[in-house]
Motif scaffolding. Structure first.
Motif, PDB file in Angstrom:
ATOM      1  N   LYS A 111      21.006  48.571 -31.382  1.00 46.78           N
ATOM      2  CA  LYS A 111      20.362  47.749 -30.368  1.00 46.78           C
ATOM      3  C   LYS A 111      20.845  46.313 -30.455  1.00 46.78           C
ATOM      4  O   LYS A 111      21.404  45.888 -31.455  1.00 46.78           O
ATOM      5  CB  LYS A 111      18.842  47.808 -30.529  1.00 46.78           C
ATOM      6  N   GLY A 112      20.605  45.574 -29.375  1.00 46.96           N
ATOM      7  CA  GLY A 112      20.945  44.164 -29.380  1.00 46.96           C
ATOM      8  C   GLY A 112      22.334  43.908 -28.829  1.00 46.96           C
ATOM      9  O   GLY A 112      22.909  44.735 -28.121  1.00 46.96           O
ATOM     10  N   ALA A 113      22.884  42.762 -29.201  1.00 50.17           N
ATOM     11  CA  ALA A 113      24.155  42.308 -28.633  1.00 50.17           C
ATOM     12  C   ALA A 113      25.331  43.085 -29.218  1.00 50.17           C
ATOM     13  O   ALA A 113      25.288  43.581 -30.338  1.00 50.17           O
ATOM     14  CB  ALA A 113      24.338  40.814 -28.900  1.00 50.17           C
ATOM     15  N   ARG A 114      26.412  43.222 -28.409  1.00 50.81           N
ATOM     16  CA  ARG A 114      27.677  43.810 -28.820  1.00 50.81           C
ATOM     17  C   ARG A 114      27.499  45.157 -29.513  1.00 50.81           C
ATOM     18  O   ARG A 114      27.963  45.378 -30.644  1.00 50.81           O
ATOM     19  CB  ARG A 114      28.428  42.838 -29.719  1.00 50.81           C
ATOM     20  N   PRO A 115      26.813  46.112 -28.851  1.00 57.99           N
ATOM     21  CA  PRO A 115      26.531  47.401 -29.497  1.00 57.99           C
ATOM     22  C   PRO A 115      27.785  48.184 -29.848  1.00 57.99           C
ATOM     23  O   PRO A 115      27.817  48.887 -30.860  1.00 57.99           O
ATOM     24  CB  PRO A 115      25.679  48.141 -28.463  1.00 57.99           C
ATOM     25  N   TYR A 116      28.826  48.080 -29.011  1.00 59.55           N
ATOM     26  CA  TYR A 116      30.032  48.848 -29.295  1.00 59.55           C
ATOM     27  C   TYR A 116      30.790  48.254 -30.478  1.00 59.55           C
ATOM     28  O   TYR A 116      31.465  48.984 -31.220  1.00 59.55           O
ATOM     29  CB  TYR A 116      30.913  48.926 -28.048  1.00 59.55           C
ATOM     30  N   HIS A 117      30.675  46.963 -30.691  1.00 54.43           N
ATOM     31  CA  HIS A 117      31.266  46.356 -31.873  1.00 54.43           C
ATOM     32  C   HIS A 117      30.499  46.791 -33.131  1.00 54.43           C
ATOM     33  O   HIS A 117      31.101  47.044 -34.185  1.00 54.43           O
ATOM     34  CB  HIS A 117      31.281  44.832 -31.748  1.00 54.43           C
ATOM     35  N   GLN A 118      29.177  46.896 -33.008  1.00 52.01           N
ATOM     36  CA  GLN A 118      28.391  47.417 -34.127  1.00 52.01           C
ATOM     37  C   GLN A 118      28.792  48.851 -34.443  1.00 52.01           C
ATOM     38  O   GLN A 118      28.943  49.244 -35.602  1.00 52.01           O
ATOM     39  CB  GLN A 118      26.899  47.367 -33.795  1.00 52.01           C
ATOM     40  N   ALA A 119      28.955  49.640 -33.390  1.00 49.32           N
ATOM     41  CA  ALA A 119      29.338  51.039 -33.569  1.00 49.32           C
ATOM     42  C   ALA A 119      30.715  51.139 -34.217  1.00 49.32           C
ATOM     43  O   ALA A 119      30.953  51.972 -35.102  1.00 49.32           O
ATOM     44  CB  ALA A 119      29.329  51.751 -32.219  1.00 49.32           C
ATOM     45  N   HIS A 120      31.625  50.261 -33.794  1.00 52.88           N
ATOM     46  CA  HIS A 120      32.975  50.272 -34.362  1.00 52.88           C
ATOM     47  C   HIS A 120      32.935  49.925 -35.842  1.00 52.88           C
ATOM     48  O   HIS A 120      33.614  50.551 -36.671  1.00 52.88           O
ATOM     49  CB  HIS A 120      33.860  49.282 -33.608  1.00 52.88           C
ATOM     50  N   ALA A 121      32.116  48.950 -36.180  1.00 53.48           N
ATOM     51  CA  ALA A 121      32.024  48.525 -37.574  1.00 53.48           C
ATOM     52  C   ALA A 121      31.472  49.626 -38.469  1.00 53.48           C
ATOM     53  O   ALA A 121      31.794  49.698 -39.666  1.00 53.48           O
ATOM     54  CB  ALA A 121      31.153  47.268 -37.682  1.00 53.48           C
ATOM     55  N   ARG A 122      30.654  50.508 -37.894  1.00 51.95           N
ATOM     56  CA  ARG A 122      30.066  51.609 -38.667  1.00 51.95           C
ATOM     57  C   ARG A 122      30.896  52.887 -38.597  1.00 51.95           C
ATOM     58  O   ARG A 122      30.539  53.901 -39.199  1.00 51.95           O
ATOM     59  CB  ARG A 122      28.650  51.885 -38.153  1.00 51.95           C
ATOM     60  N   GLY A 123      31.993  52.863 -37.841  1.00 49.40           N
ATOM     61  CA  GLY A 123      32.873  54.023 -37.765  1.00 49.40           C
ATOM     62  C   GLY A 123      32.243  55.223 -37.098  1.00 49.40           C
ATOM     63  O   GLY A 123      32.447  56.371 -37.521  1.00 49.40           O
ATOM     64  N   VAL A 124      31.501  55.016 -36.026  1.00 52.71           N
ATOM     65  CA  VAL A 124      30.809  56.122 -35.379  1.00 52.71           C
ATOM     66  C   VAL A 124      31.808  57.095 -34.758  1.00 52.71           C
ATOM     67  O   VAL A 124      32.945  56.740 -34.447  1.00 52.71           O
ATOM     68  CB  VAL A 124      29.834  55.624 -34.287  1.00 52.71           C
ATOM     69  N   LYS A 125      31.367  58.324 -34.574  1.00 52.68           N
ATOM     70  CA  LYS A 125      32.196  59.357 -33.966  1.00 52.68           C
ATOM     71  C   LYS A 125      31.729  59.721 -32.568  1.00 52.68           C
ATOM     72  O   LYS A 125      32.375  60.468 -31.860  1.00 52.68           O
ATOM     73  CB  LYS A 125      32.197  60.610 -34.848  1.00 52.68           C
ATOM     74  N   LEU A 126      30.552  59.211 -32.184  1.00 52.48           N
ATOM     75  CA  LEU A 126      30.029  59.397 -30.833  1.00 52.48           C
ATOM     76  C   LEU A 126      29.508  58.060 -30.330  1.00 52.48           C
ATOM     77  O   LEU A 126      28.886  57.307 -31.088  1.00 52.48           O
ATOM     78  CB  LEU A 126      28.872  60.407 -30.791  1.00 52.48           C
ATOM     79  N   ILE A 127      29.766  57.772 -29.080  1.00 44.77           N
ATOM     80  CA  ILE A 127      29.086  56.662 -28.418  1.00 44.77           C
ATOM     81  C   ILE A 127      28.380  57.233 -27.208  1.00 44.77           C
ATOM     82  O   ILE A 127      28.688  58.336 -26.754  1.00 44.77           O
ATOM     83  CB  ILE A 127      30.052  55.533 -27.998  1.00 44.77           C
ATOM     84  N   GLY A 128      27.417  56.496 -26.679  1.00 44.25           N
ATOM     85  CA  GLY A 128      26.677  57.052 -25.561  1.00 44.25           C
ATOM     86  C   GLY A 128      25.931  56.009 -24.765  1.00 44.25           C
ATOM     87  O   GLY A 128      26.028  54.808 -25.011  1.00 44.25           O
ATOM     88  N   ALA A 129      25.175  56.502 -23.793  1.00 43.64           N
ATOM     89  CA  ALA A 129      24.350  55.658 -22.935  1.00 43.64           C
ATOM     90  C   ALA A 129      23.095  56.446 -22.575  1.00 43.64           C
ATOM     91  O   ALA A 129      23.124  57.681 -22.479  1.00 43.64           O
ATOM     92  CB  ALA A 129      25.106  55.266 -21.666  1.00 43.64           C
ATOM     93  N   THR A 130      22.006  55.727 -22.360  1.00 43.27           N
ATOM     94  CA  THR A 130      20.711  56.364 -22.102  1.00 43.27           C
ATOM     95  C   THR A 130      20.038  55.724 -20.898  1.00 43.27           C
ATOM     96  O   THR A 130      19.837  54.505 -20.875  1.00 43.27           O
ATOM     97  CB  THR A 130      19.785  56.219 -23.328  1.00 43.27           C
ATOM     98  N   ALA A 131      19.696  56.535 -19.915  1.00 43.21           N
ATOM     99  CA  ALA A 131      18.907  56.074 -18.774  1.00 43.21           C
ATOM    100  C   ALA A 131      17.460  56.480 -19.006  1.00 43.21           C
ATOM    101  O   ALA A 131      17.180  57.644 -19.331  1.00 43.21           O
ATOM    102  CB  ALA A 131      19.429  56.679 -17.474  1.00 43.21           C
ATOM    103  N   HIS A 132      16.550  55.531 -18.819  1.00 44.31           N
ATOM    104  CA  HIS A 132      15.143  55.816 -19.103  1.00 44.31           C
ATOM    105  C   HIS A 132      14.241  54.984 -18.212  1.00 44.31           C
ATOM    106  O   HIS A 132      14.658  53.954 -17.662  1.00 44.31           O
ATOM    107  CB  HIS A 132      14.827  55.530 -20.578  1.00 44.31           C
ATOM    108  N   TYR A 133      13.000  55.448 -18.074  1.00 43.74           N
ATOM    109  CA  TYR A 133      12.000  54.640 -17.387  1.00 43.74           C
ATOM    110  C   TYR A 133      11.584  53.490 -18.295  1.00 43.74           C
ATOM    111  O   TYR A 133      11.535  53.628 -19.525  1.00 43.74           O
ATOM    112  CB  TYR A 133      10.782  55.481 -17.015  1.00 43.74           C
ATOM    113  N   VAL A 134      11.282  52.356 -17.671  1.00 44.63           N
ATOM    114  CA  VAL A 134      10.927  51.160 -18.426  1.00 44.63           C
ATOM    115  C   VAL A 134       9.431  51.150 -18.718  1.00 44.63           C
ATOM    116  O   VAL A 134       8.609  51.410 -17.830  1.00 44.63           O
ATOM    117  CB  VAL A 134      11.323  49.895 -17.641  1.00 44.63           C
ATOM    118  N   THR A 135       9.107  50.850 -19.961  1.00 50.41           N
ATOM    119  CA  THR A 135       7.716  50.645 -20.375  1.00 50.41           C
ATOM    120  C   THR A 135       7.644  49.326 -21.140  1.00 50.41           C
ATOM    121  O   THR A 135       8.658  48.678 -21.394  1.00 50.41           O
ATOM    122  CB  THR A 135       7.212  51.788 -21.275  1.00 50.41           C
TER     123      THR A 135
END
Length: 288
Positions: free
Chosen positions: A204-228
């Motif tokens: 969460k937060g700023a630059r999520p794909y950079h965070q993901a890159h730093a952790r060496g993730v093997k999946l990235i994604g996106a989520t559509a949801h209702y706002v609460t």
């Protein structure tokens, strides 16, 4: 001669699960010259709730929409239903909110203009002017509502005025990088869809794909949801993922992620427009 599109409806309902619900709905429709074109239903054994979506047409011009509503109201009382009846020829009016990233907005505008998304976009709201040119190119009203901690209540009040004046059914946060207040979330409950730049729960937060890159993730994604009022924890509608490896740069992850965000958000908006989503507590039932 009556346009048949004006005689096509969608019924959505949820209620405590019990025997005879499907039969009761089918018999009521048959008694009112209704022909079922599509029907989907499911029961949630964990909550004891039953959910149903029926798409049907009425070939008797003497059967009015008011008559249908009256009949369903009686059935709803019998089964303690929460229900809605929608005319299929009425397209939801949508207000799109965006900040500085235009990929989701551009995708929604293109799909709507191409006839691939059954909505009418009433305008674009942004806290920046970066994408005003894009709204202008589609001939849409652009509303610049810059937000600060001092003017946020006033700007949210202005947003609600826009929703009311333009008869907006749905607000779409197409990478709108401002948190909506709890009061606004409550007033617009079930009528605001957000796209989150992660496969929730994730970075969460700023630059999520950079965070993901730093952790060496093997999946990235996106989520559509209702706002609460609970930030990024509303009922999830759709998710998209892509497999990546060590060779992908942060810039490549960002580009891939933007594609995932655009697709997931457009699907969620389309399903909402077709009344295929029913909220089930903290999650959703999606009749695709």
């Amino acid at each position: 001669m009556t346009d048949m599109s004006e005689r096509e409806f969608v019924l959505t309902l949820s209620c405590p699960d019990s025997r005879g619900i499907v039969a009761a709905v089918a018999n009521l429709l048959a008694a009112h010259s209704g022909n079922i074109d599509e029907s989907q239903q499911c029961g949630d054994h964990y909550t004891g709730r039953f959910f149903m979506r029926v798409q049907f047409s009425v070939d008797d011009a003497g059967v009015s929409e008011d008559a249908l509503r009256g009949a369903f109201a009686g059935l709803a009382a019998e089964f303690s239903m929460d229900w809605n009846l929608w005319r299929r020829d009425v397209r939801p009016r949508v207000l799109v909110m965006v900040s500085r990233f235009g990929h989701c907005l551009n995708h929604l505008l293109y799909r709507q203009r191409s006839g691939l998304l059954g909505i009418d976009i009433a305008g674009v709201v942004s806290n920046h002017r970066d994408l005003e040119f894009l709204a202008d190119s589609y001939g849409l009203p652009f509303h610049h509502l810059p937000v600060t901690s001092q003017n946020k209540p006033a700007q949210e009040a202005r947003l609600l005025e826009l929703v009311e004046d333009a008869e907006v059914d749905l607000v779409v946060l197409a990478r709108y990088m401002q948190v909506l207040s709890e009061d606004l979330c409550q007033k617009m409950s079930g009528r605001v869809i957000n796209i989150h730049h992660s496969f929730l729960p994730s970075f969460k937060g700023a630059r999520p794909y950079h965070q993901a890159h730093a952790r060496g993730v093997k999946l990235i994604g996106a989520t559509a949801h209702y706002v609460t009022a609970d930030l990024d924890e509303g009922p999830i509608i759709e998710q998209e993922v892509a497999r990546v490896d060590h060779a992908a740069t942060p810039e490549q992850l960002t580009a891939m992620g933007q594609d995932l965000e655009s697709v997931a958000l457009a699907r969620a908006v389309g399903w909402h427009a077709e009344h295929r989503i029913l909220i089930n507590g903290e999650k959703t039932v999606v009749f695709r």
